[in-house]
Design an enzyme around this catalytic site. Structure first.
Site, PDB file in Angstrom:
ATOM      1  N   ARG A  70      34.011  28.502  44.469  1.00 47.59           N
ATOM      2  CA  ARG A  70      35.158  28.074  43.658  1.00 47.59           C
ATOM      3  C   ARG A  70      35.129  26.570  43.494  1.00 47.59           C
ATOM      4  O   ARG A  70      35.024  25.840  44.473  1.00 47.59           O
ATOM      5  CB  ARG A  70      36.471  28.460  44.342  1.00 47.59           C
ATOM      6  CG  ARG A  70      36.709  29.914  44.428  1.00 47.59           C
ATOM      7  CD  ARG A  70      38.150  30.228  44.739  1.00 47.59           C
ATOM      8  NE  ARG A  70      38.719  29.479  45.844  1.00 47.59           N
ATOM      9  CZ  ARG A  70      39.969  29.583  46.235  1.00 47.59           C
ATOM     10  NH1 ARG A  70      40.798  30.390  45.602  1.00 47.59           N
ATOM     11  NH2 ARG A  70      40.427  28.909  47.265  1.00 47.59           N
TER      12      ARG A  70
ATOM     13  N   THR B 202      39.428  23.248  39.710  1.00 51.16           N
ATOM     14  CA  THR B 202      39.901  24.262  38.745  1.00 51.16           C
ATOM     15  C   THR B 202      40.149  25.618  39.399  1.00 51.16           C
ATOM     16  O   THR B 202      40.811  26.473  38.819  1.00 51.16           O
ATOM     17  CB  THR B 202      38.853  24.473  37.637  1.00 51.16           C
ATOM     18  OG1 THR B 202      37.669  25.026  38.253  1.00 51.16           O
ATOM     19  CG2 THR B 202      38.484  23.163  36.950  1.00 51.16           C
TER      20      THR B 202
ATOM     21  N   ASP C 159      39.484  29.312  55.489  1.00 48.81           N
ATOM     22  CA  ASP C 159      38.290  29.462  54.645  1.00 48.81           C
ATOM     23  C   ASP C 159      37.309  30.430  55.327  1.00 48.81           C
ATOM     24  O   ASP C 159      36.729  30.119  56.371  1.00 48.81           O
ATOM     25  CB  ASP C 159      37.634  28.085  54.450  1.00 48.81           C
ATOM     26  CG  ASP C 159      36.506  28.159  53.428  1.00 48.81           C
ATOM     27  OD1 ASP C 159      36.583  27.454  52.415  1.00 48.81           O
ATOM     28  OD2 ASP C 159      35.541  28.938  53.645  1.00 48.81           O
TER      29      ASP C 159
ATOM     30  N   ASP D 275      33.596  29.195  55.897  1.00 47.74           N
ATOM     31  CA  ASP D 275      33.491  28.189  56.957  1.00 47.74           C
ATOM     32  C   ASP D 275      33.701  28.802  58.331  1.00 47.74           C
ATOM     33  O   ASP D 275      33.012  28.450  59.304  1.00 47.74           O
ATOM     34  CB  ASP D 275      34.519  27.069  56.722  1.00 47.74           C
ATOM     35  CG  ASP D 275      34.088  26.127  55.610  1.00 47.74           C
ATOM     36  OD1 ASP D 275      32.874  26.036  55.342  1.00 47.74           O
ATOM     37  OD2 ASP D 275      34.965  25.482  55.000  1.00 47.74           O
TER      38      ASP D 275
HETATM   39  C1  PRP Z   1      35.834  32.334  48.897  1.00 53.94           C
HETATM   40  C2  PRP Z   1      35.811  33.835  49.135  1.00 53.94           C
HETATM   41  C3  PRP Z   1      35.780  34.389  47.740  1.00 53.94           C
HETATM   42  C4  PRP Z   1      36.582  33.389  46.958  1.00 53.94           C
HETATM   43  C5  PRP Z   1      37.915  33.994  46.691  1.00 53.94           C
HETATM   44  O1  PRP Z   1      34.585  31.867  48.605  1.00 53.94           O
HETATM   45  O2  PRP Z   1      34.761  34.257  49.929  1.00 53.94           O
HETATM   46  O3  PRP Z   1      34.469  34.501  47.214  1.00 53.94           O
HETATM   47  O4  PRP Z   1      36.717  32.222  47.778  1.00 53.94           O
HETATM   48  O5  PRP Z   1      38.665  33.180  45.893  1.00 53.94           O
HETATM   49  P1  PRP Z   1      39.133  33.591  44.437  1.00 53.94           P
HETATM   50  O6  PRP Z   1      39.663  34.987  44.524  1.00 53.94           O
HETATM   51  O7  PRP Z   1      40.217  32.581  44.154  1.00 53.94           O
HETATM   52  O8  PRP Z   1      37.998  33.452  43.487  1.00 53.94           O
HETATM   53  P2  PRP Z   1      34.283  30.302  48.370  1.00 53.94           P
HETATM   54  O9  PRP Z   1      34.412  29.987  46.917  1.00 53.94           O
HETATM   55  O10 PRP Z   1      35.124  29.500  49.309  1.00 53.94           O
HETATM   56  O11 PRP Z   1      32.754  30.194  48.721  1.00 53.94           O
HETATM   57  P3  PRP Z   1      32.029  30.437  50.130  1.00 53.94           P
HETATM   58  O12 PRP Z   1      32.116  31.908  50.443  1.00 53.94           O
HETATM   59  O13 PRP Z   1      30.632  30.005  49.850  1.00 53.94           O
HETATM   60  O14 PRP Z   1      32.698  29.595  51.168  1.00 53.94           O
HETATM   61  N1  URA Z   2      38.853  31.701  49.973  1.00 58.95           N
HETATM   62  C1  URA Z   2      38.993  31.679  51.316  1.00 58.95           C
HETATM   63  O1  URA Z   2      37.992  31.643  52.051  1.00 58.95           O
HETATM   64  N2  URA Z   2      40.240  31.696  51.821  1.00 58.95           N
HETATM   65  C2  URA Z   2      41.332  31.750  51.055  1.00 58.95           C
HETATM   66  O2  URA Z   2      42.449  31.777  51.590  1.00 58.95           O
HETATM   67  C3  URA Z   2      41.167  31.766  49.656  1.00 58.95           C
HETATM   68  C4  URA Z   2      39.911  31.751  49.146  1.00 58.95           C
END
Ligand code: PRP
Ligand code: URA
Length: 209
Positions: free
Chosen positions: A104, A108, A200, A203
């Site tokens: 994400r 945005t 997160d 993380d």
């Molecule tokens: C997190 C999670 C989803 C997304 C959800 O990933 O694992 O893929 O956010 O958010 P959304 O419904 O608002 O799109 P992130 O973008 O943090 O990437 P990561 O898994 O690499 O940390």
């Molecule tokens: N992605 C995450 O990992 N946690 C949240 O709460 C939302 C998006």
């Protein structure tokens, strides 16, 4: 909402509470995510077609049923979806595994694609898209757009924690997709994080913060 399946079970509530806790270490967090994925897979495979077979017990022959996991594709959304893969493979060991990389954009909150490798012949497979967090719904809606472009028709989405905003977005974008979740949380904060949530997921899974 008819396409939403909530896994309402004391064991799920127990493990989810431990997963949320900020005092849970990275190793335990990974184990809990896998265990919760098993419960989701159990529920999401309830309507899978079975083939009747003959089984020989030490006593006699009897009829039995087998699921052919060769016809299943598991698609984690990177990174955090990776934490659920082993849980699903326990039930569906012959499933093919594809990967879609999305993150994400912090400003945005829109998903940005950086990777995609899907199994050949995905149009003929039953697809399980997995991501522990359904927040705005942008990431999974985009992942399913990509999967449908390859011709897949039967798609389920499995998420440990969801929220009303994400469920609405996904249901409007892909009303044919069944959603399985362990809990529907309260709401998103202004930064797009689920409350109460777990922080997160990527993380916490990989200890990157
Ligand atoms: C997190 C999670 C989803 C997304 C959800 O990933 O694992 O893929 O956010 O958010 P959304 O419904 O608002 O799109 P992130 O973008 O943090 O990437 P990561 O898994 O690499 O940390
Ligand atoms: N992605 C995450 O990992 N946690 C949240 O709460 C939302 C998006």
């Amino acid at each position: 909402m008819s396409n939403l399946h909530l896994i309402d079970h004391p064991l799920v509530k127990h493990k989810l509470t431990l997963l949320r806790s900020k005092f849970t270490d990275v190793h335990t967090f990974r184990e809990l995510m896998q265990e919760l994925s098993l419960f989701l897979a159990y529920e999401a495979t309830r309507t899978m077609p079975c083939e009747e077979t003959i089984c020989e017990t030490p006593m006699t022959k009897t009829s039995g049923y087998l699921i052919s996991s060769k016809l299943i594709a598991i698609i984690p959304i990177l990174r955090a979806g990776l934490g659920m893969v082993e849980g699903l493979l326990k039930f569906m060991p012959m499933a093919k595994v594809g990967h879609i990389g999305l993150f994400r954009d912090h400003e945005t909150l829109k998903p940005v694609q950086y990777y995609c490798k899907l199994p050949e012949g995905i149009a003929n497979l039953e697809v399980f898209v997995i991501d522990p967090m359904l927040a705005t719904g942008g990431s999974v809606a985009k992942a399913i757009d990509i999967i449908k472009q390859q011709g897949a028709k039967k798609i389920r989405f499995l998420s440990i924690i969801s929220c009303p905003e994400g469920i609405k977005t996904l249901s409007e974008a892909h009303p044919d997709v069944e959603i399985y979740t362990c809990v529907v949380d309260d709401h998103l904060n202004k930064d797009g994080y689920i409350l109460p949530g777990l922080g997160d997921a990527g993380d916490r899974l990989y200890g990157t913060k």
